[in-house]
Structure formats: structure tokens, C-alpha cells
Enzyme design. Structure first.
Site, mmCIF file in Angstrom:
data_model
loop_
_atom_site.group_PDB
_atom_site.id
_atom_site.type_symbol
_atom_site.label_atom_id
_atom_site.label_comp_id
_atom_site.label_asym_id
_atom_site.label_seq_id
_atom_site.Cartn_x
_atom_site.Cartn_y
_atom_site.Cartn_z
ATOM 1 N N THR A 73 -5.171 -6.807 6.546
ATOM 2 C CA THR A 73 -4.010 -6.705 5.659
ATOM 3 C C THR A 73 -2.673 -6.690 6.400
ATOM 4 O OG1 THR A 73 -5.304 -5.576 4.002
ATOM 5 C CG2 THR A 73 -2.936 -5.215 3.927
ATOM 6 N N ASN A 94 -4.858 -3.801 11.555
ATOM 7 C CA ASN A 94 -4.369 -2.648 10.788
ATOM 8 C C ASN A 94 -4.173 -1.443 11.710
ATOM 9 O OD1 ASN A 94 -4.399 -4.030 8.386
ATOM 10 N ND2 ASN A 94 -6.330 -3.164 7.660
ATOM 11 N N LYS A 155 0.378 -1.058 -1.325
ATOM 12 C CA LYS A 155 0.056 -0.476 -0.013
ATOM 13 C C LYS A 155 1.333 -0.388 0.815
ATOM 14 C CE LYS A 155 -4.550 -2.518 0.445
ATOM 15 N NZ LYS A 155 -5.392 -3.445 1.244
ATOM 16 N N ASP A 156 1.460 0.660 1.593
ATOM 17 C CA ASP A 156 2.651 0.795 2.436
ATOM 18 C C ASP A 156 2.775 -0.364 3.418
ATOM 19 O OD1 ASP A 156 0.709 1.576 4.393
ATOM 20 O OD2 ASP A 156 1.182 3.694 4.175
ATOM 21 N N ASP A 285 -7.710 -6.400 -3.575
ATOM 22 C CA ASP A 285 -8.361 -5.959 -2.340
ATOM 23 C C ASP A 285 -9.182 -4.685 -2.568
ATOM 24 O OD1 ASP A 285 -8.524 -6.357 0.668
ATOM 25 O OD2 ASP A 285 -7.820 -4.291 0.582
ATOM 26 N N HIS A 289 -13.247 -4.592 -2.056
ATOM 27 C CA HIS A 289 -13.942 -3.656 -1.163
ATOM 28 C C HIS A 289 -14.917 -2.765 -1.929
ATOM 29 C CE1 HIS A 289 -11.862 -4.610 2.498
ATOM 30 N NE2 HIS A 289 -10.684 -4.377 1.986
ATOM 31 N N ASP A 330 -2.799 -12.137 1.979
ATOM 32 C CA ASP A 330 -2.784 -11.657 3.368
ATOM 33 C C ASP A 330 -4.051 -12.022 4.132
ATOM 34 O OD1 ASP A 330 -4.277 -10.021 1.712
ATOM 35 O OD2 ASP A 330 -3.766 -8.193 2.798
ATOM 36 N N HIS A 331 -5.091 -12.349 3.406
ATOM 37 C CA HIS A 331 -6.374 -12.751 4.000
ATOM 38 C C HIS A 331 -7.288 -13.136 2.847
ATOM 39 C CE1 HIS A 331 -7.832 -8.867 2.602
ATOM 40 N NE2 HIS A 331 -6.831 -8.295 3.233
HETATM 41 ZN ZN ZN Z 1 -5.731 -6.897 2.607
#
Ligand code: ZN
Length: 541
Positions: A73, A94, A155-156, A285, A289, A330-331
Site C-alpha cells: 500500500t 509498508n 488509511k493514514d 483492500d 484481506h 496502489d497494487h
Molecule cells: Zn493496499
């Protein structure tokens, strides 16, 4: 003759607007959908009717690439608005390991300031410190200080890596609300959205209806002891913030906040100035997961994302702003091996626990008679570091023994040493033709990368034990994790489809060209992509 005819046809048939430079958009809306793989885009593309359907009428690059090896990410978000690969952004993963820092926890989180006393990689102070290159928002503000740059995300690290060091507002989801840096300007928009989210979160959420297109994917898949995935509906008890996060609700709240900030800060409404808002939609995401990519859960999420983006763009339309959208990820992502096996790919597997750091260290300690674990790593795949306390002789012994262990293991595709990666030139050419070593080079930072990079074979999920809640992941150098859609859309633009491979680092130079922002040669890894089919070349080539 042919040339003359073609030139004549271009001159006479194209609308006049296509021959001239398009007006600069007043607002750039850069959207990253976390884990929105090229595979998900292709699978659902024909079913979109909302915002994603609208974006597929623009310039469509179905084979975009997060071209580097460590498809996580933070690195992925660092490429989108800098035009630079992780080797240049410095965001190699990460988390990485820095044995020189004084605190006991040597793991460094990509978006933290590890110099803050009492911090750790899990209880950190959010910071853009590690990002080594400017974002598009920073470049816009440098060229025009009145230009505004805003980022919001689930997400930060998504918000921080797309905003960079200097932005006017950066907000991310934390626990059960949107938050920012300690010194951030309080915003009525955030206060309002947080209040609305709090009351929504307090109430239970009923199960989502299953869209008709999801019926075929609604099968239970056993994973771990006594747990199934594949038939979820996102029903939630009142107050369960974790369930809120891994559901379409998070993206809805993020887009609501984006709208509220656009309104409050009048983004795209001030004549003569271009603004930018980066939006990180993280729910895909969390859902990938938690449940994998091919069950009812992801199907419901794709429909919800499409709908929420449609509503967001409709609201933007009503504001009258002339905006351009760039959407990517991002992926990519990969389904859990248990469902892959059921869906005709039986060679998918979970990583052998013998490759995990504790097991590798135990094997090396026993073989070499070492008192301390000789290697540090975040997991089986990725960067591994030789412990700082090893003598030069022990470093050599550990390196030789570890390399032999990895290279003998049937799940390991390749192990590169830092010297091998450092000696490799930065890759050029289309990213679908790179070698693993070239991908590794695009992820390499000499000060942050490990002594070894371990890459697992395709379809090996680097989660040995799925019982802890995460059943599927990404992060590999294989195309299912590298390929992402790249979509550009602007009202009135003539769309086209370009199936050849391009990179997410091409997004920033393309957007810069659209707003007439010069980028010096060599400052970015990506290249401008002309979004006008024929006629005027926005890239000035
Ligand atoms: Zn990600």
C-alpha cells in the site's frame, strides 16, 4: 499520398477543440482504490453502471502497472502523485527495518516519525517525513501558492503519500473517525462527517442485499479452523468499527468527507487557480484481506463502490466545477489459495511456515551455533536484514547459509542480494517485460532496503496461518499484484482504450501537463500520456 490524406482527414474531420490546447481543469480528483486489481476491473467492468461506468468512457488503460516488486500500500500510493517509483520515493515497503534507531522496536512504519519519543511502528506518530520527492500537490503549491492540495483516505499512509510534505488538509480514518496531524486546522466539514459517522456506526447495519450478478460467487469456502468466507453480507452490530472499516461503509464515509471538504474549501471554484484532492478508498483492500477477492463480499463491494463513486461525481457535477478524474490503485490482489484451489487453480498454496523469520532464524542459529537471531524481517517474503551485531565472519556465514536455505526451498522464486540489486540499472521500457531483478531495482533504496530480497513463487500466499483474520493478500512481484487500471475522465473528452502496458508513475506527469505545470526532464520516472486521441498533444511531444 497516404500521409497527406491522413493529415487532411485530421484537419477536416476533427472537432476544432481537439486541435487546440484544452482549458486547464480547475480541480484534479485523484482516486486510489486500494487493492483494485486489473483482474477485478476486468471481471466487473461490464457490470458497472455508476461512477466506474462513467470513468470507463474516458481514457482507459486497463493494463496499468505498479511496476515495482514490493506491491504494498505505501509504496503504491507513493508512486501515484509523485511520478516516481519507490526507488526514488524512498517508500520501499509498508515497513522496513532500521537498526540504527535508538528505540527497541527497529521496524519503521512508512508514514511515521520514528524520532518521536515513546513511539513504535504500531503506536506511531503519522508523518510524511520518509517521502523523498514532491507530490503533484506540492508542485502545484510551489508554482501557485494559492493552489490548494487536500487528501482524504481510509488509511493514514494512503492520505500521507498522496499529499506529501505540504498540503492544506490531510485526513485519514483512525479507529472510528477521521483524524489528522496534531497541528491540523480544525474543519467544520470533518466535524460534521465525524458526527454523522458516529451516529451511523452506533446503529446496527442490516445485511446487504445480494446483487444478481453476485449469485454465482456466493459459496462458502472453508479457511482455517471452523471459518468460512465467500457468503458475507456486511451485517454489523452497533458500534463495531472494525466491521465498518472492512465494508462499503468506509468508502461511503470517505467520499462524503471529500465532498464536504471540496465544498468548505471551495476547491476548483476559484478562477485562475487549480486545486487537487487525492482520495484513498481503502475498503476494497480491507475486504480483500478479510474475505478474498472472489466471493460475495468483493462482489457486493464492487457494486457499492461503483454506486458511491457515481453519487460522488454527480455531486461534483452539481457544483459546476471543471474537474478531471484520475483513478487507479496502489497494487493489485490475489484470492485466497483455498478458493483458488476450488476454482481450478490447485497449485495455489500458503507459504511454508519454515520460511517465516522465526523458523529461518532458528534453523540458522542451530546450524551456525549463534546465540542471537542473525536476521531481521517483517515476514517470509520481502526484505531481510543481517543483524547489526554480527561479526564480519558471521555475516558471511549467515549470508551463505541463508541463501542456501532459501534457494533450496521449492516455494522460493528468487533471492537477490543488495549488491546484485544495486548493480542493476533502473529499468526502462514497458513494465510487462521486466525481469524480477528489474522489479526489485524499482523497489530498492540503498539506505532502507534489506541485505536480501526474498521473492516467493507465483500463487504462494505469504500468510501461513489464516486463522488470525487475514486470509488473502498482495505484495508479490507477480502481475496479479502489479496490474491496476488507470482511468482518466473529464466532461466532454473523447475517450479511448489503450491496452498496452503503462505505469502509475505516468499519472502525475500527465496531470501536470493537463494543468500546464512544467516538470523538468528526469525529475519523474513516468512519462506524460497524451489523453487526446489525435489532434493537440497535451504532452507537447
Ligand atoms: Zn493496499
Amino acid at each position: 499520398m497516404f500521409r497527406t490524406l491522413t493529415a487532411l482527414a485530421l484537419l477536416t474531420c476533427l472537432p476544432a477543440t481537439a486541435m487546440t490546447q484544452p482549458a486547464r481543469p480547475a480541480l484534479i480528483v485523484a482516486i486510489s482504490v486500494d487493492q483494485f486489481s486489473g483482474d477485478l476491473f476486468n471481471q466487473y467492468r461490464g457490470h458497472f453502471t455508476g461512477g466506474l461506468a462513467r470513468l470507463t468512457q474516458g481514457a482507459v488503460f486497463p493494463r496499468g502497472y505498479q511496476s515495482h516488486a514490493a506491491t504494498e500500500t505505501c509504496p503504491g500510493h507513493s508512486t501515484i502523485l509523485t511520478g516516481a517509483r519507490p526507488a526514488r520515493t524512498g517508500i520501499i515497503a509498508n515497513n522496513w527495518i532500521d537498526q540504527s534507531i535508538p528505540r527497541p522496536d527497529k521496524t519503521v512504519y512508512c508514514a511515521e516519525d520514528e524520532s518521536v519519543p515513546g513511539s513504535s511502528s504500531s503506536a506511531y506518530t503519522v508523518s510524511p517525513l520518509h517521502l523523498k520527492v514532491p507530490t503533484l500537490g506540492e508542485r502545484m503549491k510551489a508554482a501557485d501558492p494559492a493552489s490548494r492540495s487536500v487528501a482524504v483516505a481510509g488509511k493514514d499512509r494512503a492520505a500521507v503519500m498522496m499529499a506529501g510534505q505540504k498540503a492544506d488538509a490531510v485526513w485519514w480514518w483512525k479507529d472510528d473517525r477521521f483524524t489528522s496531524y496534531a497541528a491540523a486546522t480544525p474543519r467544520a466539514a470533518v466535524h460534521g462527517i465525524n458526527a454523522a459517522v458516529a451516529s451511523r456506526l452506533a446503529r446496527a447495519r442490516p445485511a446487504s442485499a445480494l446483487p444478481a450478478i453476485c449469485a454465482a460467487q456466493d459459496h462458502p469456502v472453508p479457511v482455517g479452523a471452523g471459518r468460512n468466507v465467500g457468503t458475507g453480507r456486511f451485517a454489523r452490530e452497533g458500534g463495531n468499527a472494525k466491521a465498518f472499516r472492512a465494508s462499503p461503509e468506509l468508502d461511503g464515509a470517505t467520499l462524503d468527507l471529500a465532498t464536504a471538504l471540496i465544498d468548505e474549501m471551495r476547491l476548483g471554484q476559484r478562477t485562475g487557480h487549480s486545486d487537487i484532492i487525492a482520495i484513498g478508498l481503502s475498503a476494497t483492500d480491507y475486504i480483500g484481506h478479510s474475505y478474498g477477492t472472489a466471493g460475495s463480499e468483493m462482489c457486493i463491494q464492487m457494486a457499492a463502490l461503483d454506486r458511491a463513486l457515481g453519487a460522488f461525481l454527480d455531486r461534483l457535477d452539481r457544483s459546476g466545477t471543471d474537474y478531471v478524474v484520475a483513478l487507479t490503485a496502489d497494487h493489485g490482489g490475489h484470492d485466497l489459495p483455498e478458493r483458488n484451489a476450488a476454482n481450478a487453480v490447485p497449485d495455489a498454496a500458503r507459504v511454508d511456515a519454515a520460511l517465516n523469520p522465526a523458523a529461518i532464524n532458528a534453523a540458522l542459529q542451530q546450524r551456525l551455533g549463534l546465540g542471537q537471531p542473525p536476521l531481521l524481517a517483517d515476514g517470509a517474503a520481502g526484505d531481510w536484514y543481517l543483524a547489526a551485531g554480527l561479526s564480519p565472519a558471521d555475516r558471511q556465514k549467515v549470508a551463505a547459509a541463508a541463501l542456501a536455505l532459501w534457494r533450496a526451498h521449492p516455494q522460493v522464486a528468487a533471492v537477490f542480494t543488495r549488491a546484485e540489486i544495486a548493480a542493476t540499472p533502473a529499468p526502462t521500457g514497458a513494465p510487462d517485460s521486466w525481469t524480477l531483478l528489474q522489479e526489485a531495482r524499482a523497489s530498492f533504496d540503498p539506505a532502507r532496503s534489506g541485505d536480501f530480497l526474498v521473492l516467493l513463487k507465483p500463487r504462494i500466499t505469504p500468510i501461513a496461518d489464516p486463522d488470525r483474520g487475514t486470509v488473502a493478500t498482495h505484495g508479490s512481484p507477480w502481475d496479479y499484484d502489479r496490474r491496476v487500471p488507470i482511468l482518466f475522465w473529464r466532461k466532454g473528452m473523447a475517450g479511448f482504450e489503450q491496452p498496452n502496458a503503462v505505469e502509475t508513475v505516468d499519472i502525475a506527469p500527465t496531470l501536470a501537463a493537463l494543468i500546464g505545470l512544467p516538470i523538468a526532464t528526469g525529475e519523474m520516472d513516468g512519462r506524460c500520456r497524451d489523453l487526446q486521441p489525435g489532434g493537440f498533444d497535451i504532452c507537447g511531444q
